[in-house]
Design an enzyme around this catalytic site. Structure first.
Site, PDB file in Angstrom:
ATOM      1  N   HIS A 180       8.110   3.049   2.397  1.00 14.82           N
ATOM      2  CA  HIS A 180       7.009   3.555   1.560  1.00 14.82           C
ATOM      3  C   HIS A 180       6.165   4.572   2.347  1.00 14.82           C
ATOM      4  CE1 HIS A 180       3.812   3.082  -1.589  1.00 14.82           C
ATOM      5  NE2 HIS A 180       3.033   3.431  -0.588  1.00 14.82           N
ATOM      6  N   GLU A 181       5.753   4.174   3.515  1.00 18.31           N
ATOM      7  CA  GLU A 181       4.884   5.063   4.303  1.00 18.31           C
ATOM      8  C   GLU A 181       5.654   6.301   4.763  1.00 18.31           C
ATOM      9  OE1 GLU A 181       1.784   4.543   4.075  1.00 18.31           O
ATOM     10  OE2 GLU A 181       1.948   2.493   3.313  1.00 18.31           O
TER      11      GLU A 181
ATOM     12  N   HIS B  97       5.154   8.924   2.196  1.00 17.03           N
ATOM     13  CA  HIS B  97       3.872   9.624   2.345  1.00 17.03           C
ATOM     14  C   HIS B  97       3.947  10.623   3.506  1.00 17.03           C
ATOM     15  CE1 HIS B  97       1.415   7.490  -0.540  1.00 17.03           C
ATOM     16  NE2 HIS B  97       1.651   6.315  -0.015  1.00 17.03           N
TER      17      HIS B  97
ATOM     18  N   GLU C 201       1.534   9.146  -4.045  1.00 14.53           N
ATOM     19  CA  GLU C 201       2.166   7.845  -4.282  1.00 14.53           C
ATOM     20  C   GLU C 201       3.539   8.020  -4.936  1.00 14.53           C
ATOM     21  OE1 GLU C 201       0.914   5.280  -2.914  1.00 14.53           O
ATOM     22  OE2 GLU C 201       1.834   3.541  -3.864  1.00 14.53           O
TER      23      GLU C 201
END
Ligand code: MG
Length: 498
Positions: free
Chosen positions: A267-268, A271, A297
């Site tokens: 997930h990160e 980003h 997101e």
């Protein structure tokens, strides 16, 4: 070629560099607060961060800077980048000017206390402890909305702080069109047990050292650049972009249920990739950030769910997982796929799967909207919360800590933030649709762990633009359409129902 040619814009950017430097320093301090700072350092750190923020605000509101910005705003022949600079700065100025200093100070003070009280209240499962703080925070947010101004609904003004241009009307439409589709999918998947609701791997312990090797190898496969980016540990994973060539992500190691660590990392990474692929020419300018929280997101969820939780990816990384996590030996890659994709109603948002996640946001959105329009009292929020939870997912929290007290956001003063998570999920589904048209062997590439073309597509359509465009304008420019919930529903249907 220099993309900034207008002399006024050049002057603005020259003056802006010191503001950028202050943001850069604030970012580094925030990163350090979460990763390295000794616990007692928190008080002085808060002072330092608040002072830097105050200084940045004063510099932005200096007469000569405002005059330049005003002149630039009236210049007609600016290119898209220069117009982006003017838009981003005018927006910051508008927000700073609208909010009186007493309100900003009051909010900073109350949230500093509220964060501590919230943590205790959650531990003790005592809503009454937190209630006066939430009342104050709602009240200050409503006042902020009134100062910021709005046309239709006070919540518009708050939404806009996190997702530029997004209105309550848009949020209503988004959730209203999403709800029936999600309900249908959830009822079928959960009711007919098409996917498991739990998996024994969720209880299996791992050695954090082994898991760290997995995370590093996965990041390596994605091409996470070691000379521009770091991976550290924090209780709540996050990404901080200090610059286009200095991006830091964190992950967590709870010691069991390894998918949490794995998917936090992925997930990160999503980003981080956004920040790393912004046009180099935007460095140290107001354009270096992303378009919005929702667009940001969409990138993290795209990598986490659409790539990371796919059958293709699971099969492809299965040997790596087996290499570092010996307990995987007795499971097949198909077992892992179902472990990665359990579907069940759960109380805790951060643990929710792709099918149920947006119900958690919908509930918070409707409650926030009612609190801000003052149609419900804060004391009634827990009851409303539990009723809505029961209505949406068929489960009723028995403790405040698994209901109204679970999230940190309200204690930080953030009302209007939650919808950006759902915006991100929807746009991730939309991007999947478009990328499959542009890269027909998208799934094949995932199977081969070949991410160059996928990253290039995201760079071209989203990342490189930084904050040149407003979020909805970026979608129009890149995909020739606005946000559309149907793609996300279609993605879930294809994955879970067929
Ligand atoms: Mg995120």
């Amino acid at each position: 070629m220099d993309i900034f040619e207008n002399p006024r814009i050049k002057e603005i950017l020259d003056k802006y560099r010191v503001i950028w430097a202050l943001h850069h320093a604030q970012g580094l301090l925030s990163w350090d607060t979460e990763t390295n700072m000794p616990i007692k350092g928190v008080e002085e750190r808060s002072i330092a961060i608040a002072e830097l923020a105050g200084l940045a605000r004063r510099l932005l509101l200096k007469e000569d800077f405002l005059k330049l910005l005003d002149e630039a705003s009236q210049t007609e022949d600016l290119n898209i980048y220069e117009r982006g600079v003017v838009r981003v700065l005018n927006r910051a100025v508008r927000i700073y000017r609208a909010l009186p200093e007493w309100l900003v100070m009051e909010m900073a003070k109350i949230t500093e206390e509220a964060k501590v009280v919230w943590r205790k209240a959650k531990e003790k499962d005592d809503f009454n402890m937190f209630k006066p703080y939430l009342e104050k925070i709602v009240d200050l947010n409503r006042k902020a909305a009134d100062y910021l101004g709005y046309e239709e609904h006070p919540y518009d003004a708050l939404l806009d702080l996190y997702e530029e241009g997004f209105k309550t009307r848009d949020a209503d439409k988004m959730f209203d069109t999403l709800e029936p589709g999600l309900k249908k999918i959830f009822d079928k998947v959960y009711g007919e047990k098409l996917y498991p609701s739990e998996h024994e791997l969720e209880k299996v312990k791992y050695d954090p050292e082994d898991m760290k090797k997995v995370n590093l190898e996965i990041l390596n496969i994605f091409g996470y650049p070691k000379d521009k980016a770091r991976l550290d540990i924090s209780a709540h994973p996050f990404t901080i972009e200090l610059g286009i060539n200095d991006v830091r992500i964190t992950t967590r190691y709870e010691g069991f249920d390894f998918k949490r660590s794995l998917f936090s990392t992925i997930h990160e990474f999503g980003h981080a990739l956004y920040a790393l692929q912004v046009d180099e020419r935007f460095k140290a300018t107001p354009l270096a950030g992303g378009a919005s929280l929702g667009i940001h997101e969409s990138q993290s969820r795209f990598w986490e769910n659409i790539i990371g939780r796919s059958r293709e990816f699971t099969a492809a990384v299965y040997p790596i997982l087996k290499k570092y996590l010996p307990f995987i030996e007795k499971y097949t890659s198909e077992d892992l796929y179902y472990y990665f994709n359990t579907v069940k109603p759960s109380f805790i948002r951060t643990e929710a799967d792709e099918v149920t996640y947006n119900f958690h946001i919908l509930l918070r959105y409707r409650l926030e909207k009612m609190m801000i329009e003052r149609s419900i009292n804060v004391s009634d929020v827990p009851e409303y919360w539990n009723n809505m939870m029961e209505d949406l997912l068929g489960i009723r929290p028995k403790k405040y800590s698994e209901g109204v007290l679970q999230d940190i956001h309200w204690s930080m003063g953030n009302i209007g933030y939650f919808p950006t998570y759902t915006i991100g999920n929807i746009i991730s589904g939309q991007i999947k649709y478009h990328i499959e048209r542009e890269i027909p062997d998208f799934r094949d590439k995932i199977s081969k762990l070949e991410f160059t073309d996928i990253k290039e597509y995201l760079r071209e359509k989203i990342h490189r633009w930084g904050s040149v465009y407003k979020p909805q304008d970026l979608l129009q420019e890149s995909f020739k359409e606005g946000m559309d919930t149907r793609y996300f529903i279609r993605y879930l249907e294809e994955k879970y129902l067929s």
